[in-house]
Design an enzyme around this catalytic site. Structure first.
Site, mmCIF file in Angstrom:
data_model
loop_
_atom_site.group_PDB
_atom_site.id
_atom_site.type_symbol
_atom_site.label_atom_id
_atom_site.label_comp_id
_atom_site.label_asym_id
_atom_site.label_seq_id
_atom_site.Cartn_x
_atom_site.Cartn_y
_atom_site.Cartn_z
ATOM 1 N N HIS A 99 1.033 5.048 1.172
ATOM 2 C CA HIS A 99 0.441 6.080 2.020
ATOM 3 C C HIS A 99 0.545 7.423 1.284
ATOM 4 O O HIS A 99 1.615 7.755 0.750
ATOM 5 C CB HIS A 99 1.212 6.218 3.339
ATOM 6 C CG HIS A 99 1.195 5.019 4.234
ATOM 7 N ND1 HIS A 99 0.462 4.974 5.400
ATOM 8 C CD2 HIS A 99 1.846 3.836 4.159
ATOM 9 C CE1 HIS A 99 0.659 3.817 6.004
ATOM 10 N NE2 HIS A 99 1.505 3.102 5.276
ATOM 11 N N HIS B 110 0.853 -1.191 0.000
ATOM 12 C CA HIS B 110 0.000 0.000 0.000
ATOM 13 C C HIS B 110 0.881 1.231 0.000
ATOM 14 O O HIS B 110 1.958 1.248 0.598
ATOM 15 C CB HIS B 110 -0.951 0.008 1.190
ATOM 16 C CG HIS B 110 -0.298 -0.258 2.509
ATOM 17 N ND1 HIS B 110 0.053 -1.531 2.908
ATOM 18 C CD2 HIS B 110 0.100 0.562 3.500
ATOM 19 C CE1 HIS B 110 0.612 -1.476 4.095
ATOM 20 N NE2 HIS B 110 0.669 -0.209 4.483
HETATM 21 P P1 DGP Z 1 1.836 0.056 7.366
HETATM 22 O O1 DGP Z 1 2.370 0.309 8.754
HETATM 23 O O2 DGP Z 1 2.655 0.776 6.301
HETATM 24 O O3 DGP Z 1 1.658 -1.405 7.083
HETATM 25 O O4 DGP Z 1 0.412 0.745 7.347
HETATM 26 C C1 DGP Z 1 -0.783 0.067 7.535
HETATM 27 C C2 DGP Z 1 -1.834 1.115 7.720
HETATM 28 O O5 DGP Z 1 -3.106 0.490 7.624
HETATM 29 C C3 DGP Z 1 -1.817 1.809 9.086
HETATM 30 O O6 DGP Z 1 -1.525 3.192 8.901
HETATM 31 C C4 DGP Z 1 -3.213 1.621 9.642
HETATM 32 C C5 DGP Z 1 -4.011 1.154 8.451
HETATM 33 N N1 DGP Z 1 -5.062 0.204 8.775
HETATM 34 C C6 DGP Z 1 -4.933 -0.937 9.502
HETATM 35 N N2 DGP Z 1 -6.111 -1.576 9.569
HETATM 36 C C7 DGP Z 1 -7.002 -0.826 8.848
HETATM 37 C C8 DGP Z 1 -8.389 -0.970 8.546
HETATM 38 O O7 DGP Z 1 -9.066 -1.936 8.931
HETATM 39 N N3 DGP Z 1 -8.959 0.005 7.794
HETATM 40 C C9 DGP Z 1 -8.237 1.089 7.336
HETATM 41 N N4 DGP Z 1 -8.895 2.009 6.617
HETATM 42 N N5 DGP Z 1 -6.936 1.253 7.598
HETATM 43 C C10 DGP Z 1 -6.329 0.301 8.344
#
Ligand code: DGP
Length: 117
Positions: free
Chosen positions: A102, A100
């Site tokens: 950001h 993903h």
């Molecule tokens: P990373 O640390 O780069 O793997 O970022 C994962 C991101 O995903 C973190 O910023 C929080 C987000 N995240 C985790 N669970 C969910 C979810 O269920 N829904 C959404 N919208 N974001 C989520």
């Protein structure tokens, strides 16, 4: 191409709700559930890849990063500027193992020094 126990695959499939920002045939963008900035949106490919080192076809990578400018425009951060970030693996604290991007913005950031003190 889906991985059954993957959180972001479930979001892509509509099995877990999200606040959708942008969608096309190849990617989905949605707001981060724990925003670190006034604008914090994640862009994911609909196909599952664990991370940026997961042999992602060039075309797929192009479509993923091609969505960045669209998301920035939709979120209104093009003019002010924004940061794109891709965490990979343990040292970078990747917590969801579906690649993903950001997109962070909406306020002044620091110079981006990566290391914790
Ligand atoms: P990373 O640390 O780069 O793997 O970022 C994962 C991101 O995903 C973190 O910023 C929080 C987000 N995240 C985790 N669970 C969910 C979810 O269920 N829904 C959404 N919208 N974001 C989520």
């Amino acid at each position: 191409m889906r991985k059954d126990d993957c959180l972001f695959c479930k979001i892509v499939a509509g099995e877990i709700p999200c606040t959708k920002v942008y969608e096309d045939d190849d990617v989905l963008a949605f707001d981060d559930v724990s925003p670190m900035m006034p604008v914090h949106t994640l862009i994911v490919p609909k196909n599952h890849y664990d991370n940026i080192a997961d042999d992602i076809p060039t075309e797929e990578m192009g479509r993923l990063f091609g969505a960045v400018a669209k998301v920035a425009e939709i979120k209104g951060v093009t003019e002010g500027g924004f940061r794109t970030l891709v965490n990979t693996g343990d040292h970078a604290c990747q917590s969801v193992h579906h690649i993903h991007v950001h997109v962070l913005g909406g306020a002044q950031m620091n110079d981006g020094s990566p290391a914790a003190e």
